[in-house]
Structures are given as C-alpha cells and as structure tokens.
Design an enzyme around this catalytic site. Sequence first.
Site, PDB file in Angstrom:
ATOM      1  N   SER A  22       0.822  -1.206   0.000  1.00  0.00           N
ATOM      2  CA  SER A  22       0.000   0.000   0.000  1.00  0.00           C
ATOM      3  C   SER A  22       0.859   1.261   0.000  1.00  0.00           C
ATOM      4  CB  SER A  22      -0.891  -0.010   1.240  1.00  0.00           C
ATOM      5  OG  SER A  22      -1.735   1.106   1.235  1.00  0.00           O
ATOM      6  N   GLY A  49      -3.938   3.523   1.015  1.00  0.00           N
ATOM      7  CA  GLY A  49      -4.743   3.705   2.227  1.00  0.00           C
ATOM      8  C   GLY A  49      -5.930   4.618   1.948  1.00  0.00           C
ATOM      9  N   ALA A  73       6.062  11.144   4.312  1.00  0.00           N
ATOM     10  CA  ALA A  73       4.963  11.670   5.136  1.00  0.00           C
ATOM     11  C   ALA A  73       3.879  12.120   4.163  1.00  0.00           C
ATOM     12  CB  ALA A  73       5.444  12.814   6.008  1.00  0.00           C
ATOM     13  N   LEU A  76      -1.740   9.990   3.963  1.00  0.00           N
ATOM     14  CA  LEU A  76      -2.947   9.271   3.510  1.00  0.00           C
ATOM     15  C   LEU A  76      -3.758  10.065   2.498  1.00  0.00           C
ATOM     16  CD1 LEU A  76      -4.224   7.487   6.759  1.00  0.00           C
ATOM     17  CD2 LEU A  76      -3.095   6.467   4.781  1.00  0.00           C
ATOM     18  N   ASN A 129      -5.190  -0.694   8.376  1.00  0.00           N
ATOM     19  CA  ASN A 129      -3.953  -0.006   8.731  1.00  0.00           C
ATOM     20  C   ASN A 129      -4.135   0.665  10.086  1.00  0.00           C
ATOM     21  OD1 ASN A 129      -1.636   1.477   8.911  1.00  0.00           O
ATOM     22  ND2 ASN A 129      -2.046   2.788   7.150  1.00  0.00           N
ATOM     23  N   CYS A 132      -0.319   3.778  10.555  1.00  0.00           N
ATOM     24  CA  CYS A 132       0.267   4.868   9.744  1.00  0.00           C
ATOM     25  C   CYS A 132       0.828   5.933  10.680  1.00  0.00           C
ATOM     26  CB  CYS A 132      -0.783   5.502   8.833  1.00  0.00           C
ATOM     27  SG  CYS A 132      -0.071   6.838   7.857  1.00  0.00           S
ATOM     28  N   ILE A 193       6.254  -5.170   8.549  1.00  0.00           N
ATOM     29  CA  ILE A 193       5.948  -4.038   9.388  1.00  0.00           C
ATOM     30  C   ILE A 193       5.594  -2.808   8.542  1.00  0.00           C
ATOM     31  CG2 ILE A 193       7.415  -4.696  11.340  1.00  0.00           C
ATOM     32  CD1 ILE A 193       9.582  -2.787  10.268  1.00  0.00           C
TER      33      ILE A 193
HETATM   34  C1  LIG Z   1       5.342   6.478  -0.060  1.00  0.00           C
HETATM   35  C2  LIG Z   1       4.747   5.456   0.859  1.00  0.00           C
HETATM   36  C3  LIG Z   1       3.376   5.489   1.144  1.00  0.00           C
HETATM   37  C4  LIG Z   1       2.800   4.534   1.993  1.00  0.00           C
HETATM   38  N1  LIG Z   1       1.450   4.563   2.217  1.00  0.00           N
HETATM   39  C5  LIG Z   1       0.874   3.581   2.975  1.00  0.00           C
HETATM   40  C6  LIG Z   1      -0.539   3.523   3.159  1.00  0.00           C
HETATM   41  O1  LIG Z   1      -1.299   4.327   2.608  1.00  0.00           O
HETATM   42  N2  LIG Z   1      -1.052   2.534   3.952  1.00  0.00           N
HETATM   43  C7  LIG Z   1      -0.239   1.592   4.556  1.00  0.00           C
HETATM   44  O2  LIG Z   1      -0.745   0.697   5.251  1.00  0.00           O
HETATM   45  N3  LIG Z   1       1.108   1.607   4.376  1.00  0.00           N
HETATM   46  C8  LIG Z   1       1.679   2.574   3.610  1.00  0.00           C
HETATM   47  N4  LIG Z   1       3.039   2.577   3.416  1.00  0.00           N
HETATM   48  C9  LIG Z   1       3.879   1.524   4.062  1.00  0.00           C
HETATM   49  C10 LIG Z   1       4.195   0.403   3.077  1.00  0.00           C
HETATM   50  O3  LIG Z   1       3.004  -0.207   2.617  1.00  0.00           O
HETATM   51  C11 LIG Z   1       5.111  -0.661   3.723  1.00  0.00           C
HETATM   52  O4  LIG Z   1       4.435  -1.285   4.795  1.00  0.00           O
HETATM   53  C12 LIG Z   1       6.426  -0.082   4.258  1.00  0.00           C
HETATM   54  O5  LIG Z   1       6.916   0.914   3.372  1.00  0.00           O
HETATM   55  C13 LIG Z   1       7.512  -1.154   4.451  1.00  0.00           C
HETATM   56  O6  LIG Z   1       7.837  -1.835   3.261  1.00  0.00           O
HETATM   57  P1  LIG Z   1       9.034  -1.381   2.245  1.00  0.00           P
HETATM   58  O7  LIG Z   1      10.259  -1.152   3.075  1.00  0.00           O
HETATM   59  O8  LIG Z   1       9.161  -2.496   1.265  1.00  0.00           O
HETATM   60  O9  LIG Z   1       8.561  -0.112   1.588  1.00  0.00           O
HETATM   61  C14 LIG Z   1       3.627   3.533   2.577  1.00  0.00           C
HETATM   62  C15 LIG Z   1       5.001   3.510   2.295  1.00  0.00           C
HETATM   63  C16 LIG Z   1       5.567   4.441   1.446  1.00  0.00           C
HETATM   64  C17 LIG Z   1       7.051   4.375   1.150  1.00  0.00           C
END
Ligand SMILES: Cc1cc2nc3c(=O)[nH]c(=O)nc-3n(C[C@H](O)[C@H](O)[C@H](O)COP(=O)(O)O)c2cc1C
Length: 309
Positions: A22, A49, A73, A76, A129, A132, A193
Amino acid sequence: MTDALHIHLAGIPMATPVVLLSGCIGFGEELAALEGFDFTAVGALCLKGTTLEPRLGNPPPRLAETPSGLLNAIGLQNPGARFVVEHILPRMAHLPTRLIANIAGSTVAEYAAVARLFDDSPVDGIEINISCPNVKEGGAAFGADPGSAAQVVAAVRLATTKPLITKLSPNVTDIRPIARAVIEAGTDALSAINTLMGMAVDITSRRPLLGNGQGGLSGSAIKPVALLKVWQLYQVAAPHGIPIIGQGGIATPEDAIEFLLVGANAVGIGTALFRNPLISGEIASGIAHYLVNQNVGHVAALTGTLHSA
Ligand SMILES: Cc1cc2nc3c(=O)[nH]c(=O)nc-3n(C[C@H](O)[C@H](O)[C@H](O)COP(=O)(O)O)c2cc1C
C-alpha cells in the site's frame, strides 16, 4: 508462474506470495500502463490507504531519501472510499491478480464505515492499517495499544465478511501483545511491518526536511528490524494458523526468502518498486529458483523453517 508459488492467504488464492504494498502503487492503474509488467507474478495488490472522506495529505516536501532508505509523510492522500469503490475499482477488477483494500480512520466507527463500503466491492480482502505514523487519523494510536487495536478489528469484523489483514506498527515496545489482541478480535492475517518513525533535518533552514516534521522510514534500512518483528509475530500467530505478510526493505529474492524463513507466508514489496517497478517478477522467479535448488516442493514449506542460531 509455477504452481509451487501458489498460496492461499486467509482464504485468498494468490498466484505467488509476492504482494505489492500500500502506498507504493497508487490504486494499481499505473502498473497496468507499464510495459513489461507481469501481473501473473503478483499475488495481490494492496491499494492506497483509504479513508471515509477524501484527504489531500500533508504539506510538501513529503519524501526524503536516507542512506538505504526513504522517509515519507504522504498523509494518507486519497479520494475517499466511495470514489474508490464507484470509480476506481470497476477499472481494476479485470486484472489477473487479487486486490486488497487498505483502510484507515480516525475513529472506530470510521474504520467500520470504510470497511462496509469495501464489503460491497470486488476487493478480495481488507487490510486494516492501524499503523500509519504520518497523520493523527492514521491509526497509529490504535495500533500502539492492544485494547484499541482489538476494538478496531472487532468493529471491522462485524462490518464485512471479506478476509481481514491487520497491519501492525513496529513503533511499539513489544509487537506481540498487539498481535494477540487482534487475533482474538477476529483478524484472519497479519501484515508487518509498517514504517518506522523518523525525521530528517535541513541544516540551512534549520527546519525539518519533511513538511510534516516527521515521517515513516522504509526500504533496505529497516529490513533487520522487520525480520525480527516477523519472527516474533510468527511465534504468536502460527499456533492460531494466522498467516503473515512479511515486509520492510525487501529488494531481492534473497531478502524475500529471509522473511519466509522467519515465518512469513507472503512477502510485500514497497519502496523497492520506486527503483525498479518490475522487481516483483524477479522476486517471484528468484523464490521459484531457490525452491528448485533447495529441493523444496512448495513455497509454503519454507515458512518458519529457520534453524536455531
Ligand atoms: C510512499 C509510501 C506510502 C505509503 N502509504 C501507505 C498507506 O497508505 N497505507 C499503509 O498501510 N502503508 C503505507 N506505506 C507503508 C508500506 O506499505 C510498507 O508497509 C512499508 O513501506 C515497508 O515496506 P518497504 O520497506 O518495502 O517499503 C507507505 C510507504 C511508502 C514508502
């Protein structure tokens, strides 16, 4: 893709255990326009999200690169659940992969209302979620306390019959009591995570680099932390038959395999997609090669097979 990668996660049949995370793929539409993108290598897409009302997100800058990581940051930003269900999902439903909604809210009632809207939609599952770190309404407050986390999951459980995946935060002293609480409240799977809270500083202006002041750290930098959390979750979840989508810094097939060995049933790719949007295919075939080399017949047989140190 080979049948050896086919899994059922909380009742959702997936062609491979590779899930796109996500916030890193929007609502999947850009992927559909990407030349060479192979949806059959992807088990599921976790959509951006979504809250009940549309959100514009946080003031810019929203992203800052760190050594081997990314601070975000976004806050959402999303067009609201009704718009997603009525205008976006109908365009996505034909894709040859599974769709998982990712929901957030500032109250228990808002989570339930968003879940109700997605219940009447073609998504295959709902990821809650409660982790966040970037907005007050993003659920981190719910995710940091077992009682509040359970309240959200119980309310969403009543609002939908879709499989529920609860996404946990690493920003807690011990992730295990939270996992126990959401399992008891009826979650079908765990996802971990989410990002680790962090900040970056602009030394010229002497201000925080991100418009929001702080953000969530993702990417390779967080992989060791994520592995430990998934391993701890596996001890809690496996006795209940609750599967885990392991994630946090996965960028290679070897990273993904580490997560499977510590107890993940599926693996999530997020930040690595910004460098290579086609990485999911490479990770799925890398896992398939490992199975052949290790003489393991099916990917499910790897989960939690880490030997003791
Ligand atoms: C730009 C960005 C936006 C994200 N937006 C969401 C979100 O809307 N909802 C959510 O549950 N996690 C969100 N995440 C977290 C990711 O889904 C993921 O759990 C987290 O980045 C760890 O995985 P990674 O290291 O492979 O990115 C976001 C991460 C990034 C980098």
